[in-house]
Scaffold this active site. Structure first.
Site, mmCIF file in Angstrom:
data_model
loop_
_atom_site.group_PDB
_atom_site.id
_atom_site.type_symbol
_atom_site.label_atom_id
_atom_site.label_comp_id
_atom_site.label_asym_id
_atom_site.label_seq_id
_atom_site.Cartn_x
_atom_site.Cartn_y
_atom_site.Cartn_z
ATOM 1 N N VAL A 153 -8.863 -0.586 0.183
ATOM 2 C CA VAL A 153 -9.507 0.917 0.267
ATOM 3 C C VAL A 153 -8.348 1.818 0.476
ATOM 4 O O VAL A 153 -7.538 1.613 1.670
ATOM 5 C CB VAL A 153 -10.747 1.188 1.350
ATOM 6 N N CYS A 154 -7.897 2.857 -0.165
ATOM 7 C CA CYS A 154 -6.937 3.720 -0.140
ATOM 8 C C CYS A 154 -7.466 5.073 -0.310
ATOM 9 O O CYS A 154 -8.631 5.293 -0.597
ATOM 10 C CB CYS A 154 -5.476 3.316 -0.670
ATOM 11 N N GLY A 155 -6.588 6.197 -0.134
ATOM 12 C CA GLY A 155 -7.068 7.288 -0.497
ATOM 13 C C GLY A 155 -7.743 7.675 -1.692
ATOM 14 O O GLY A 155 -8.731 8.130 -1.870
ATOM 15 N N ASP B 24 -11.293 5.877 -0.544
ATOM 16 C CA ASP B 24 -12.061 5.599 0.569
ATOM 17 C C ASP B 24 -13.653 6.184 0.446
ATOM 18 O O ASP B 24 -14.507 5.870 1.237
ATOM 19 C CB ASP B 24 -11.660 6.402 1.689
#
Length: 105
Positions: free
Chosen positions: A9-11, A41
């Protein structure tokens, strides 16, 4: 080893997408059976089902309380932040080993 399902999960999902590809290559080279999905996210809850471990991009630490709240709903799934050195280098092997180290079996 049974198949492991990993969620990154990242931006926005872009950099973690590259890391996911690197992790898949590393797993294949080691003869491991894993799936790695990368999402932004805001999509965690849509993708978390059937995952064995969740890794967050280190740049999401500012959201740690919110992420913990989300993950508490899935208390059986281990999670952590990807170490900066793995994330920055898109080190698939290191990130894969880190993910697998979080699993209880």
């Amino acid at each position: 080893m049974t198949k492991k399902n990993i969620l990154l999960v990242c931006g926005g999902g872009a950099s973690s997408g590259f890391l996911a590809q690197s992790m898949k290559k590393s797993a294949k080279a080691q003869g491991l059976i894993v799936t790695v999905e990368a999402v932004g996210d805001s999509e965690i809850e849509d993708y978390i089902e059937d995952k064995d471990v969740v890794l967050f991009g280190p740049h999401l630490r500012y959201m740690e309380a919110e992420l913990k709240e989300t993950m508490d709903e899935f208390d059986e799934i281990p999670y952590d932040f990807i170490p900066d050195e793995y994330y920055g280098a898109l080190d698939g092997g290191g990130t894969l080993a880190f993910a697998l180290s979080l699993l209880k079996d």
